[in-house]
Motif scaffolding. Structure first.
Motif, PDB file in Angstrom:
ATOM      1  N   GLU A 141     -14.413 -14.410   2.149  1.00  0.00           N
ATOM      2  CA  GLU A 141     -13.911 -13.324   1.311  1.00  0.00           C
ATOM      3  C   GLU A 141     -14.050 -11.999   2.051  1.00  0.00           C
ATOM      4  OE1 GLU A 141     -12.247 -13.500  -1.554  1.00  0.00           O
ATOM      5  OE2 GLU A 141     -12.367 -15.667  -1.243  1.00  0.00           O
ATOM      6  N   SER A 182     -11.334  -9.590   2.045  1.00  0.00           N
ATOM      7  CA  SER A 182     -10.134  -8.821   1.697  1.00  0.00           C
ATOM      8  C   SER A 182     -10.377  -7.310   1.628  1.00  0.00           C
ATOM      9  CB  SER A 182      -9.554  -9.306   0.370  1.00  0.00           C
ATOM     10  OG  SER A 182     -10.483  -9.126  -0.672  1.00  0.00           O
ATOM     11  N   LYS A 183     -11.615  -6.905   1.502  1.00  0.00           N
ATOM     12  CA  LYS A 183     -11.925  -5.469   1.409  1.00  0.00           C
ATOM     13  C   LYS A 183     -12.395  -4.872   2.741  1.00  0.00           C
ATOM     14  CE  LYS A 183     -11.753  -5.325  -3.238  1.00  0.00           C
ATOM     15  NZ  LYS A 183     -10.506  -5.821  -3.666  1.00  0.00           N
ATOM     16  N   VAL A 184     -12.353  -5.659   3.802  1.00  0.00           N
ATOM     17  CA  VAL A 184     -12.794  -5.188   5.115  1.00  0.00           C
ATOM     18  C   VAL A 184     -11.790  -4.157   5.627  1.00  0.00           C
ATOM     19  CG1 VAL A 184     -13.165  -5.893   7.504  1.00  0.00           C
ATOM     20  CG2 VAL A 184     -14.022  -7.310   5.655  1.00  0.00           C
ATOM     21  N   PRO A 185     -12.264  -2.940   6.012  1.00  0.00           N
ATOM     22  CA  PRO A 185     -11.339  -1.863   6.354  1.00  0.00           C
ATOM     23  C   PRO A 185     -10.904  -1.776   7.824  1.00  0.00           C
ATOM     24  CG  PRO A 185     -13.551  -1.005   6.254  1.00  0.00           C
ATOM     25  CD  PRO A 185     -13.628  -2.467   5.901  1.00  0.00           C
ATOM     26  N   HIS A 223     -18.945  -7.807   8.920  1.00  0.00           N
ATOM     27  CA  HIS A 223     -18.851  -8.758   7.809  1.00  0.00           C
ATOM     28  C   HIS A 223     -19.158 -10.178   8.300  1.00  0.00           C
ATOM     29  CE1 HIS A 223     -17.168 -10.777   4.232  1.00  0.00           C
ATOM     30  NE2 HIS A 223     -16.609 -11.609   5.107  1.00  0.00           N
TER      31      HIS A 223
END
Length: 174
Positions: A145, A147-150, A158
Motif C-alpha cells: 500500500e 498510493s500516498k507515496v509522494p 516506505h
C-alpha cells in the motif's frame, strides 16, 4: 502504488517505478517489485540475505543477474520467470549454484510430462517458504500500500522502512 485503471495515470517516482504486470494476480500495476534471496530454515520462514527493488516492468532475470556474482554453492529456487537453460548451465559450472525452477511448456505443448509435473510440484513445495515470507511481510507491514507515496525518496523510505520493521519482527519472533 497504483492498480488496474490507475496504473496508466500514475507518475510518481518514475526513476524507479513504472507499469508492470503480475501474472499470478492477472493484473497491471504501477510500482516496483521486491526481490529477495533468502536462506532456507527448515520449519520456519527463511531469513533474507539480499533484498532489492526493481521497476515493475523489469524482467526478473535482469535483476537476478545483478545479484548472481554474490552467490556461490547451493540451490536457488525461482518461479517460471527465472527459466533460462543457458544461465542454469553456467551457474552450475562456474558457481556450483543449482537454479531450480518449475518447467515451462514449450510452444505448442499442451501438457507437461509426468516427470515435469512431479518436478514442478517439488519446486513449488521448495519455494513455498519464500512465498510465505512475502505474504507475511505484506500482512505485517502493508508494504504494497504505497498510493500516498509522494516521491522516489518517499518510495524508498516506505519500502525499506517497512522491510526493516518486518526483519525486526522476524528477528524478535523466530
Amino acid at each position: 502504488m497504483a492498480k488496474e485503471k490507475r496504473s496508466t495515470q500514475a507518475k510518481v517516482a518514475p526513476e524507479i517505478a513504472d507499469k508492470g504486470y503480475c501474472s499470478s494476480k492477472d493484473t497491471f500495476y504501477y510500482g516496483v517489485k521486491l526481490h529477495v534471496v533468502a536462506q532456507q530454515r527448515p520449519g520456519t520462514m527463511p531469513i533474507p540475505s539480499r533484498v532489492g527493488l526493481s521497476a515493475g516492468s523489469e524482467n526478473d532475470l535482469t535483476t537476478l543477474r545483478q545479484v548472481l556474482p554474490f552467490l556461490q554453492d547451493g540451490q536457488l529456487y525461482g518461479d517460471k520467470a527465472y527459466v533460462d537453460s543457458s544461465l542454469r548451465e553456467r551457474l552450475s559450472e562456474e558457481q556450483s549454484l543449482e537454479l531450480l525452477t518449475p518447467p515451462k511448456k514449450s510452444k505448442g505443448q499442451e501438457r507437461l510430462s509426468a516427470a515435469e509435473k512431479l518436478f514442478s510440484e517439488a519446486a513449488g513445495r521448495a519455494r513455498q517458504p519464500i512465498e510465505s515470507l512475502f505474504n507475511w511481510i505484506e500482512e505485517k507491514t502493508g508494504i504494497q500500500e504505497a498510493s500516498k507515496v509522494p516521491s522516489s525518496e518517499g518510495l524508498m523510505v516506505h519500502a525499506f522502512g517497512r522491510l526493516a520493521a518486518a526483519m525486526l519482527l522476524l528477528a524478535l519472533n523466530p
